[in-house]
Design an enzyme around this catalytic site. Sequence first.
Site, PDB file in Angstrom:
ATOM      1  N   VAL A 303     -17.926  35.954  -5.337  1.00 52.41           N
ATOM      2  CA  VAL A 303     -16.721  35.832  -4.870  1.00 52.41           C
ATOM      3  C   VAL A 303     -16.413  35.252  -3.265  1.00 52.41           C
ATOM      4  O   VAL A 303     -15.548  34.641  -3.140  1.00 52.41           O
ATOM      5  CB  VAL A 303     -15.839  37.018  -4.955  1.00 52.41           C
ATOM      6  CG1 VAL A 303     -14.412  37.002  -4.553  1.00 52.41           C
ATOM      7  CG2 VAL A 303     -16.141  37.616  -6.442  1.00 52.41           C
ATOM      8  N   ALA A 304     -17.506  35.538  -2.476  1.00 51.62           N
ATOM      9  CA  ALA A 304     -17.113  35.408  -1.173  1.00 51.62           C
ATOM     10  C   ALA A 304     -17.558  34.036  -0.818  1.00 51.62           C
ATOM     11  O   ALA A 304     -16.866  33.245  -0.222  1.00 51.62           O
ATOM     12  CB  ALA A 304     -18.286  36.256  -0.413  1.00 51.62           C
ATOM     13  N   ASP A 350       6.378  -7.690  10.697  1.00 51.63           N
ATOM     14  CA  ASP A 350       7.299  -9.022  10.971  1.00 51.63           C
ATOM     15  C   ASP A 350       7.986  -8.677  12.391  1.00 51.63           C
ATOM     16  O   ASP A 350       8.099  -7.392  12.660  1.00 51.63           O
ATOM     17  CB  ASP A 350       8.358  -8.705   9.814  1.00 51.63           C
ATOM     18  CG  ASP A 350       7.596  -9.215   8.696  1.00 51.63           C
ATOM     19  OD1 ASP A 350       6.786 -10.098   8.517  1.00 51.63           O
ATOM     20  OD2 ASP A 350       8.283  -8.997   7.349  1.00 51.63           O
ATOM     21  N   ASP A 660       5.487 -11.959   0.329  1.00 53.47           N
ATOM     22  CA  ASP A 660       4.724 -10.940   1.058  1.00 53.47           C
ATOM     23  C   ASP A 660       4.037  -9.856   0.106  1.00 53.47           C
ATOM     24  O   ASP A 660       3.058  -9.148   0.728  1.00 53.47           O
ATOM     25  CB  ASP A 660       5.675 -10.225   1.990  1.00 53.47           C
ATOM     26  CG  ASP A 660       6.255 -10.866   3.148  1.00 53.47           C
ATOM     27  OD1 ASP A 660       5.384 -11.920   3.371  1.00 53.47           O
ATOM     28  OD2 ASP A 660       7.434 -10.558   3.444  1.00 53.47           O
ATOM     29  N   GLU A 725     -18.206  35.621   5.197  1.00 49.35           N
ATOM     30  CA  GLU A 725     -18.296  36.892   4.071  1.00 49.35           C
ATOM     31  C   GLU A 725     -19.633  36.614   3.397  1.00 49.35           C
ATOM     32  O   GLU A 725     -20.305  37.787   3.184  1.00 49.35           O
ATOM     33  CB  GLU A 725     -17.214  36.471   2.798  1.00 49.35           C
ATOM     34  CG  GLU A 725     -15.805  36.891   3.583  1.00 49.35           C
ATOM     35  CD  GLU A 725     -14.801  36.215   2.293  1.00 49.35           C
ATOM     36  OE1 GLU A 725     -13.713  36.698   2.520  1.00 49.35           O
ATOM     37  OE2 GLU A 725     -15.444  35.410   1.292  1.00 49.35           O
ATOM     38  N   ASN A 759      -9.996  36.838   0.836  1.00 51.71           N
ATOM     39  CA  ASN A 759      -9.592  35.355   0.439  1.00 51.71           C
ATOM     40  C   ASN A 759      -8.266  34.941   0.191  1.00 51.71           C
ATOM     41  O   ASN A 759      -7.758  33.902   0.568  1.00 51.71           O
ATOM     42  CB  ASN A 759     -10.478  35.032  -0.679  1.00 51.71           C
ATOM     43  CG  ASN A 759     -12.170  34.800  -0.388  1.00 51.71           C
ATOM     44  OD1 ASN A 759     -12.295  34.803   0.659  1.00 51.71           O
ATOM     45  ND2 ASN A 759     -12.863  34.496  -1.211  1.00 51.71           N
ATOM     46  N   ASP A 763      -6.567  35.484   4.453  1.00 49.89           N
ATOM     47  CA  ASP A 763      -7.094  34.287   4.842  1.00 49.89           C
ATOM     48  C   ASP A 763      -6.127  33.146   4.519  1.00 49.89           C
ATOM     49  O   ASP A 763      -5.827  32.221   5.201  1.00 49.89           O
ATOM     50  CB  ASP A 763      -8.516  34.188   4.405  1.00 49.89           C
ATOM     51  CG  ASP A 763      -8.954  32.854   4.705  1.00 49.89           C
ATOM     52  OD1 ASP A 763      -8.996  32.539   6.054  1.00 49.89           O
ATOM     53  OD2 ASP A 763      -9.827  32.139   4.287  1.00 49.89           O
TER      54      ASP A 763
HETATM   55  P1  ATP Z   1       9.739 -12.607  10.964  1.00 51.51           P
HETATM   56  O1  ATP Z   1       8.449 -12.600  10.544  1.00 51.51           O
HETATM   57  O2  ATP Z   1       9.981 -12.756  12.296  1.00 51.51           O
HETATM   58  O3  ATP Z   1      10.639 -11.686  10.377  1.00 51.51           O
HETATM   59  P2  ATP Z   1      10.280 -14.760   9.344  1.00 51.51           P
HETATM   60  O4  ATP Z   1       8.755 -14.818   8.801  1.00 51.51           O
HETATM   61  O5  ATP Z   1      11.125 -13.937   8.378  1.00 51.51           O
HETATM   62  O6  ATP Z   1      10.401 -13.979  10.646  1.00 51.51           O
HETATM   63  P3  ATP Z   1      11.490 -16.881   8.719  1.00 51.51           P
HETATM   64  O7  ATP Z   1      12.820 -16.176   8.305  1.00 51.51           O
HETATM   65  O8  ATP Z   1      10.448 -17.215   7.495  1.00 51.51           O
HETATM   66  O9  ATP Z   1      10.711 -16.053   9.807  1.00 51.51           O
HETATM   67  O10 ATP Z   1      11.957 -17.958   9.556  1.00 51.51           O
HETATM   68  C1  ATP Z   1      10.976 -18.984   9.814  1.00 51.51           C
HETATM   69  C2  ATP Z   1      11.756 -20.058  10.957  1.00 51.51           C
HETATM   70  O11 ATP Z   1      12.607 -20.704   9.688  1.00 51.51           O
HETATM   71  C3  ATP Z   1      12.780 -19.831  11.752  1.00 51.51           C
HETATM   72  O12 ATP Z   1      12.223 -20.005  13.164  1.00 51.51           O
HETATM   73  C4  ATP Z   1      13.953 -20.920  11.590  1.00 51.51           C
HETATM   74  O13 ATP Z   1      13.456 -21.714  12.490  1.00 51.51           O
HETATM   75  C5  ATP Z   1      13.894 -21.312  10.096  1.00 51.51           C
HETATM   76  N1  ATP Z   1      14.794 -20.502   9.469  1.00 51.51           N
HETATM   77  C6  ATP Z   1      15.134 -19.160   9.314  1.00 51.51           C
HETATM   78  N2  ATP Z   1      16.192 -18.915   8.547  1.00 51.51           N
HETATM   79  C7  ATP Z   1      16.491 -20.232   8.120  1.00 51.51           C
HETATM   80  C8  ATP Z   1      17.680 -20.512   7.229  1.00 51.51           C
HETATM   81  N3  ATP Z   1      18.655 -19.550   6.696  1.00 51.51           N
HETATM   82  N4  ATP Z   1      17.661 -21.941   6.973  1.00 51.51           N
HETATM   83  C9  ATP Z   1      16.995 -22.638   7.613  1.00 51.51           C
HETATM   84  N5  ATP Z   1      15.959 -22.424   8.445  1.00 51.51           N
HETATM   85  C10 ATP Z   1      15.682 -21.215   8.620  1.00 51.51           C
END
Ligand code: ATP
Length: 925
Positions: A303-304, A350, A660, A725, A759, A763
């Site tokens: 048991v211990a 991001d 992503d 124990e 136990n 404890d």
């Molecule tokens: P972060 O990683 O900082 O969050 P992100 O990866 O989301 O940024 P994006 O949104 O992909 O960055 O933007 C990258 C580039 O694309 C920006 O720097 C800008 O020049 C261009 N961009 C962002 N939004 C738009 C849009 N709605 N229309 C056209 N170009 C854009």
Amino acid sequence: MQQPYRTHKAEVLKSLDTDRQTGLTQTVAEARQTEYGPNQMQRGEQTPAWKMLLKTFTEPLVIILFVAAGLALLNAGYDFFNTGDVEHGRAAIYEAVAIIALILLNAGIAFFQARSTQKSLEALESMTERTANVMRDQDWEEVPAAQLVPGDIICVNTGDFIEADVRFLSVSELQVNEAHLTGEAEPINKQTHALDEDVPLGDRTNMGYSGSMVTHGNAIAVVTGTGMDTELGHIATLLDQVPDQRTPIERAVARLTKVLMRIAISLVFFTLAVELIKTYVENGGISFDAFINSLSPSIAIAVAAIPDALPVVLSIVLTIGAATLAKNRGLVKTLNSVETLGATNFIASDKTGTLTKNQMTVTRFYANGATFSVEGSGYAPAGDISPVDDNDTPDYTGFVRSAVLNNEASVHQDEQGHYVPYGNPTDVSLTVLGHKAEFDRDQLQNNGYEIIRVLPFDSTRKLMSVVIHSEDGYQVLTKGAPDVVLRVTDNVLDHDQFVPLAEKKDEIEAKILEFAEQALRTLAVTCRTIDEDLAQNGSMEELEQQLTLLGIAGIIDPPRPEVKQSVATLRHAGIAVIMITGDHAATAKAIALRLGIIQDNDAEVIDGPMLDQMSDAQLRDHVLTTRVYARVSPEHKQRIVQALQAHKAVVAMTGDGINDAPALRAADIGIAMGINGTAVTKDAADLILLDDKFTTITNSVEAGRTIFGNIRNFMRQELITNVAEVLTLLFGAIFILSDIGKVPSTAPILSALMVLWVNMISDSLPSFALGYDKPEADLMQQPPRDVHESILKGMVGRIALRGIVMAAVVFASFLWAANAGYTLPMAQTVAFLTLVFGQLWHAFDARSNKTIFHRNPFDNGRLLLAVGFAATSSILVTMIPFFNTVMGTAPLPPICYLYVIFFPAIPTFVISGIKALWLRSKGAA
Ligand code: ATP
């Protein structure tokens, strides 16, 4: 109706008795929900409760306890039927009953714990419930996906899952990934026309199927099938219960208990052998009677040696951990993540929205050859636009108009008069700029600008385009990251002249750098006049070329104020923060400097094109020191994660877009945004930030560390008890060779029931309270732990030393009592209470990695309660006659109680004192 994909969409709507403009009414939707059931897969049969309960009896520890109970019963039977020693027999029966009661109690706790863990996980799961955008009673609303019914009109966007089988009614550049049904990894282009022949599922281009991901574009569709009546439902084998969800620590503890079980079995045989030899030496032979008597110490040892409560306390603490994280706005999907979080050494985040506020405002722009600054803050349409150089004031309206038309965002005033943004924040900033210059997309559309195609923004392409038709003919308007745009630009508009880009390139690049170094996001706006055929049928590549640059916007996105502190905290905790952004390298660097992610201007920044040039081996050489990655696309993130992992780093990575998802899966902790994240990233993530804030990651890491530290603390507490124990009993078996006063040499120092009591009560309860402890003050000043190390790392010596010392103290107390002429129950009681109080004093020491003096003993209320309860109840069982009979305890003289309470404190304080001196001499105290 024939198959919906072969039917015209109007027919489909009619047969489903629904309307494209109004959707179903709530009443009809509810009626259909009753008829068709919820839109979800049926779960496989849950394991029945009795099976779960039975399973707890097959744990190795429980089996040992069963054996101990069996031996006690054998002992009792022998006493009743052979020796006639009824009193001894009764004691043995009590012992067996108590052990069985303990087994049942343990099984009950484990069973309820398993159920409540399951429930907590389900509750966490329901917080990440999938939703769908549906039209009900003429309004778009977000409802749980389970509530979709046939006939519902839904709308899907990039990053959404399609939550039911649907027939598309209108699509815009829609692409859908249906790999889960067809195995085809490439996204499929979707359209809305009826097909005129039977085709396999993968070719039904006007249909969307439950579980598919929208990888591009958006659409409106009508639901044709839900739940098990979808293609997914047809092929889905019933979702079984999740198999082994144990975390690495739980598995490590399971392995440890197996080892302990083997040790226990060996020790049982060893003590039995020693006792038999002793009997043989004393009596010159071994009778069956003597054999039965020798069993007692062996049962006690069995048991211990077993930390009965450890697995249960462990899973309770992990579950509580997950709940605490959720309270802190970080939602973990499995208990594994609680543990991994604490070991994180890189957080790759991001920038936009996580490190910054995602409240974008255009503060400068360069258009028609001159630079302008923009006043105003927030989303209100107020703010002057003025040239930086008063002598240079060309017309900027072409730039602003294009930025407003090539844009899907909007800003509305709510009832309180606040301006509320809708859509992509970058686009919102351009919309607000438009309002300041008195341009509004809706008004432009009413005044002859027709948007006929939209090629939405995506962060791999870093471009967005629209095709418009106006009195000037057809035009494609493209905007995006300047370096990408400039690659497909031929001309620049400069003081109303079209100038070849080559002539202006240096000036424009200098302007982009100037904006970026002021931490501004840069964005280029262009246009191109095209013919009708290209406008209607041109591919993305055909449209987005030969552009004319109208201007560059400089957009501020202020850092979140609290992030700087978080980054510093993490740095002290040995955790590096890496910024990964789609923005320009100079913008990224300027923000990274402001947040303390890098300390000097010369820090290395790797951008997407550089990454493309690097081999994996080269990336591995840079990855430990690089803190900023700019202009990356989501695909690069996975490489960064893998390069870090090649160095055995534990990587947490954030992501919000659909692309992503692979990086989030690859990371040790994938982190998705609860508010702005897509359904697909939330699905791939381990941790969801309910408030999208970076500080929530820091808090979650801290919580993960706290929980892991607490687990180690209570394990140490539990294991020290077991070692103490076992050694006490072994010392007794080995060193007490002849009777001492009234104490026979074959009697164990602690009865099996006393060991059980220690136990389970004195404890486990404090151990449990240790699981709830607050973090140690220097928790975030320690480097991250190495996940590859054993959970017992650094503890074995401490457990052994304290276990040995405690056993020695208990043994000494027993000897003292025996020599003072105490009866066996009294001497055993002295040993029992010495052990109990030794453990209770030690519980305060177990709270710290250093010494007992490092923590305020009064700041864990639960521990004080647990210790108070354990102390009082342990003393009471020595005073109450019923327990005296059952447990073999006996009342002691009052002075003796003082002795057993305070004497066992000495080793804890002496060891802590020596350690404190040693730490001080090392300068670490
Ligand atoms: P972060 O990683 O900082 O969050 P992100 O990866 O989301 O940024 P994006 O949104 O992909 O960055 O933007 C990258 C580039 O694309 C920006 O720097 C800008 O020049 C261009 N961009 C962002 N939004 C738009 C849009 N709605 N229309 C056209 N170009 C854009």
